[in-house]
Design a protein around this motif. Structure first.
Motif, PDB file in Angstrom:
ATOM      1  N   GLN A   1       0.550  -1.445   0.298  1.00  0.00           N
ATOM      2  CA  GLN A   1       0.268  -0.210  -0.059  1.00  0.00           C
ATOM      3  C   GLN A   1       1.286   1.479   0.342  1.00  0.00           C
ATOM      4  O   GLN A   1       2.085   1.703   0.372  1.00  0.00           O
ATOM      5  N   ILE A   2       0.451   1.826  -0.229  1.00  0.00           N
ATOM      6  CA  ILE A   2       1.206   3.642  -0.768  1.00  0.00           C
ATOM      7  C   ILE A   2       0.195   4.306  -0.357  1.00  0.00           C
ATOM      8  O   ILE A   2      -0.863   4.891  -0.770  1.00  0.00           O
ATOM      9  N   VAL A   3       0.816   4.966   0.901  1.00  0.00           N
ATOM     10  CA  VAL A   3       0.639   6.350   1.770  1.00  0.00           C
ATOM     11  C   VAL A   3       0.114   7.535   0.831  1.00  0.00           C
ATOM     12  O   VAL A   3       1.703   7.605   1.076  1.00  0.00           O
ATOM     13  N   SER A   4      -0.485   8.323   0.785  1.00  0.00           N
ATOM     14  CA  SER A   4      -0.047  10.299  -0.219  1.00  0.00           C
ATOM     15  C   SER A   4       0.014  10.632   0.451  1.00  0.00           C
ATOM     16  O   SER A   4       1.072  11.620   0.604  1.00  0.00           O
TER      17      SER A   4
ATOM     18  N   LEU B   1      -2.881   5.835  -2.538  1.00  0.00           N
ATOM     19  CA  LEU B   1      -2.292   5.703  -4.063  1.00  0.00           C
ATOM     20  C   LEU B   1      -2.304   4.428  -4.849  1.00  0.00           C
ATOM     21  O   LEU B   1      -1.827   3.493  -3.898  1.00  0.00           O
ATOM     22  N   ARG B   2      -3.011   4.959  -6.104  1.00  0.00           N
ATOM     23  CA  ARG B   2      -2.581   3.023  -6.572  1.00  0.00           C
ATOM     24  C   ARG B   2      -0.927   3.070  -6.640  1.00  0.00           C
ATOM     25  O   ARG B   2      -0.143   4.401  -7.374  1.00  0.00           O
ATOM     26  N   GLY B   3      -1.219   2.146  -7.375  1.00  0.00           N
ATOM     27  CA  GLY B   3       0.476   1.541  -7.538  1.00  0.00           C
ATOM     28  C   GLY B   3       0.817   0.437  -6.531  1.00  0.00           C
ATOM     29  O   GLY B   3       0.986   0.305  -5.659  1.00  0.00           O
ATOM     30  N   ASP B   4       2.969   0.056  -7.275  1.00  0.00           N
ATOM     31  CA  ASP B   4       3.275  -0.675  -6.294  1.00  0.00           C
ATOM     32  C   ASP B   4       4.602  -0.197  -5.836  1.00  0.00           C
ATOM     33  O   ASP B   4       5.333  -1.234  -5.725  1.00  0.00           O
ATOM     34  N   SER B   5       5.108   0.772  -6.400  1.00  0.00           N
ATOM     35  CA  SER B   5       6.973   1.125  -6.969  1.00  0.00           C
ATOM     36  C   SER B   5       6.157   2.373  -6.661  1.00  0.00           C
ATOM     37  O   SER B   5       5.921   2.976  -6.983  1.00  0.00           O
ATOM     38  N   ILE B   6       7.681   2.794  -6.585  1.00  0.00           N
ATOM     39  CA  ILE B   6       8.205   4.056  -6.361  1.00  0.00           C
ATOM     40  C   ILE B   6       9.669   4.262  -6.775  1.00  0.00           C
ATOM     41  O   ILE B   6      10.808   4.032  -6.517  1.00  0.00           O
TER      42      ILE B   6
ATOM     43  N   VAL C   1       4.237   1.627   2.038  1.00  0.00           N
ATOM     44  CA  VAL C   1       5.024   3.150   2.412  1.00  0.00           C
ATOM     45  C   VAL C   1       4.213   3.729   2.612  1.00  0.00           C
ATOM     46  O   VAL C   1       3.582   4.544   1.745  1.00  0.00           O
ATOM     47  N   ILE C   2       4.327   4.659   3.716  1.00  0.00           N
ATOM     48  CA  ILE C   2       4.426   6.035   4.067  1.00  0.00           C
ATOM     49  C   ILE C   2       4.952   7.409   4.356  1.00  0.00           C
ATOM     50  O   ILE C   2       6.396   7.187   3.875  1.00  0.00           O
ATOM     51  N   PRO C   3       4.933   8.485   4.062  1.00  0.00           N
ATOM     52  CA  PRO C   3       5.798   9.552   3.534  1.00  0.00           C
ATOM     53  C   PRO C   3       6.214   9.744   5.266  1.00  0.00           C
ATOM     54  O   PRO C   3       5.951   8.977   6.378  1.00  0.00           O
ATOM     55  N   GLY C   4       7.770  10.201   5.746  1.00  0.00           N
ATOM     56  CA  GLY C   4       8.383  10.808   6.453  1.00  0.00           C
ATOM     57  C   GLY C   4       7.160  11.280   7.728  1.00  0.00           C
ATOM     58  O   GLY C   4       7.157  12.062   7.245  1.00  0.00           O
ATOM     59  N   LEU C   5       7.152  10.855   8.713  1.00  0.00           N
ATOM     60  CA  LEU C   5       6.940  11.221   9.850  1.00  0.00           C
ATOM     61  C   LEU C   5       6.616  12.870  10.194  1.00  0.00           C
ATOM     62  O   LEU C   5       8.226  12.624  10.088  1.00  0.00           O
TER      63      LEU C   5
ATOM     64  N   GLY D   1       1.372  15.043   5.487  1.00  0.00           N
ATOM     65  CA  GLY D   1       0.895  15.970   4.785  1.00  0.00           C
ATOM     66  C   GLY D   1       0.263  17.176   5.177  1.00  0.00           C
ATOM     67  O   GLY D   1       0.756  18.511   4.569  1.00  0.00           O
ATOM     68  N   ALA D   2      -0.310  17.646   6.274  1.00  0.00           N
ATOM     69  CA  ALA D   2      -0.693  18.481   6.494  1.00  0.00           C
ATOM     70  C   ALA D   2      -0.097  19.439   7.589  1.00  0.00           C
ATOM     71  O   ALA D   2      -0.192  20.446   7.018  1.00  0.00           O
ATOM     72  N   ALA D   3       1.054  18.889   8.052  1.00  0.00           N
ATOM     73  CA  ALA D   3       1.928  19.680   8.548  1.00  0.00           C
ATOM     74  C   ALA D   3       2.857  20.439   7.831  1.00  0.00           C
ATOM     75  O   ALA D   3       2.981  21.085   7.955  1.00  0.00           O
ATOM     76  N   ALA D   4       3.255  19.869   6.466  1.00  0.00           N
ATOM     77  CA  ALA D   4       4.227  19.897   5.585  1.00  0.00           C
ATOM     78  C   ALA D   4       3.573  21.249   4.676  1.00  0.00           C
ATOM     79  O   ALA D   4       4.105  22.114   4.944  1.00  0.00           O
ATOM     80  N   GLY D   5       2.177  20.737   4.720  1.00  0.00           N
ATOM     81  CA  GLY D   5       1.277  22.056   4.518  1.00  0.00           C
ATOM     82  C   GLY D   5       1.282  23.441   4.726  1.00  0.00           C
ATOM     83  O   GLY D   5       1.564  24.270   4.842  1.00  0.00           O
ATOM     84  N   VAL D   6       0.986  22.981   5.997  1.00  0.00           N
ATOM     85  CA  VAL D   6       1.135  24.704   7.402  1.00  0.00           C
ATOM     86  C   VAL D   6       2.096  25.709   7.337  1.00  0.00           C
ATOM     87  O   VAL D   6       2.897  26.463   7.466  1.00  0.00           O
ATOM     88  N   TYR D   7       3.511  24.637   7.492  1.00  0.00           N
ATOM     89  CA  TYR D   7       4.713  25.037   6.934  1.00  0.00           C
ATOM     90  C   TYR D   7       5.264  25.197   5.484  1.00  0.00           C
ATOM     91  O   TYR D   7       6.892  25.407   6.081  1.00  0.00           O
ATOM     92  N   ASN D   8       4.799  25.295   4.853  1.00  0.00           N
ATOM     93  CA  ASN D   8       5.329  25.211   3.228  1.00  0.00           C
ATOM     94  C   ASN D   8       6.348  23.638   3.395  1.00  0.00           C
ATOM     95  O   ASN D   8       7.495  24.791   2.370  1.00  0.00           O
ATOM     96  N   LEU D   9       6.067  23.168   3.396  1.00  0.00           N
ATOM     97  CA  LEU D   9       7.176  21.684   3.465  1.00  0.00           C
ATOM     98  C   LEU D   9       6.739  21.150   1.157  1.00  0.00           C
ATOM     99  O   LEU D   9       6.250  20.356   1.909  1.00  0.00           O
TER     100      LEU D   9
END
Length: 385
Positions: free
Chosen positions: A11-14, A22-27, A57-61, A310-318
């Motif tokens: 599973q890919i968590v966006s 997300l769909r797919g099995d590779s990055i 696979v998830i984004p880094g926390l 992603g929510a924190a990244a959005g607040v801090y423009n990362l």
């Protein structure tokens, strides 16, 4: 040019709240950035190939609330290497809520400004365990001028630490300073709730409405939570991100999430730890809080992960916190732990357990295999070159 291909992903968590899977099995990763997401992607001749063996696979926390000093240690708890240890908990980036525990921390306008600049520059050059730390969270002091904010912004200070933390409580002046900070492109976080350190005071909805911060910090207590009435006013009368932390009141979390849901504001929730604190240092604090939010607050686990990425990244423009083309390749490979009743990482979070981490990638480099802090993952990654 460096290249990595992660294959056989279950599973890919966006990291996006409204489209969390997300769909797919590779990055594919190229030169530290996400270059391709999908299925049937082939590795280049010189690429490092990682077989995820069906793990998630998830984004880094992104820990939105940490109190570091200059260096990877906590004088408050007399602990060393706590930041590097948090990489073993899937955290790839931390945001300083103010270096308040710095021994001999200077006060006054000149000291506060100098400390913020030093913190921003020092952490920009220092990555314990690969961790990215956005340091230099300015703690407001009487006497700061608009020119000071402009100087700090040009020197790399990107945000205010917890507004209201400490003994400065001239709220008209504080609100003006927050406006200066916003004009300079700084993110404004604000202490909400009961007093936390000597000299601080309880801060509630009236103060937040006056200041209008970007982030209402630790709504579930840092460590003492505000009233539910104040929380609802903050949700309804500000546009602030709504922060839930590890070192706070766990019992009130479901009620905060219910209020956010009622106001159609769940996508404003972000997650942090507020450590080191009197509660201690908790390297698995982010994973544990994501599990609390999902299991206790009835939030789908992929959306709870989005709150911590992603929510924190959005607040801090990362340029991170999401799995999307062109963003920094900060990723975590994780699965249900051995012996869990869950079948995968997301189900693990949903039942309130801690997933096992088999790999952490920062800027396209595998910085960690087999976390020493989480339970062992059922499905371990394999590497070939």
């Amino acid at each position: 040019m460096s290249e990595m291909l992660i294959q056989a992903i279950g599973q890919i968590v966006s990291g996006e709240f409204h489209s969390p899977l997300l769909r797919g099995d590779s990055i594919r990763i190229r030169d530290g950035l996400i270059a391709e997401i999908g299925s049937g992607i082939s590795a280049g001749a010189d690429a490092t190939a990682i077989n995820a063996n069906g793990a998630t696979v998830i984004p880094g926390l992104i820990d939105s609330h940490v109190h570091p000093v200059i260096g990877d240690y906590s004088p408050r708890q007399k602990i060393v290497d706590f930041i590097a240890s948090c990489v073993h908990g899937g955290v790839t980036r931390m945001i300083s809520a103010g270096e308040v525990h710095m021994p001999g921390r200077p006060t006054g306008a000149i000291g506060a400004k100098a400390m913020a600049i030093v913190g921003a520059k020092a952490w920009n050059s220092y990555r314990p365990g690969g961790m990215k730390v956005q340091g230099g969270g300015l703690l407001l002091q009487e006497g700061l001028t608009e020119a000071d904010f402009e100087e700090m912004a040009s020197a790399g200070v990107r945000h205010l630490g917890e507004v209201g933390l400490g003994g400065y409580h001239d709220w008209d002046s504080i609100a003006e300073m927050a406006r200066w900070a916003k004009r300079c492109g700084m993110t404004v976080m604000m202490h909400i709730g009961g007093a936390s350190i000597p000299g601080s005071d309880a801060i509630g909805a009236e103060h937040a409405i006056k200041v209008q911060p970007h982030i209402a910090s630790h709504l579930n207590g840092g460590p003492t939570a505000p009233t539910l009435a104040d929380i609802e006013r903050i949700i309804g009368e500000t546009e602030a991100a709504l922060e839930i932390i590890q070192c706070g009141n766990a019992a009130i979390i479901p009620r905060i999430l219910d209020l956010a849901r009622r106001h159609d504001a769940l996508d404003r929730v972000i997650i942090g730890t507020d450590m080191p604190s009197g509660t201690g240092v908790i390297p698995l604090g982010m994973l544990r809080t994501v599990a609390w939010v999902s299991a206790l607050g009835d939030v789908p686990p992929a959306q709870a992960i989005a709150m911590a990425t992603g929510a924190a990244a959005g607040v801090y423009n990362l340029p991170a916190g999401r799995i999307a083309l062109g963003l920094e390749a900060d990723l975590v490979i994780m699965d249900a732990p051995i012996g869990s009743a869950a079948d995968d990482a997301l189900e693990t979070l949903k039942i309130g357990d801690t997933p096992g981490i088999s790999g952490v990638i920062i800027d396209g480099e595998l910085v960690l295999r087999a976390s020493i802090n989480t339970p062992p993952a059922r499905r371990q990654l394999e590497i070939s070159s």
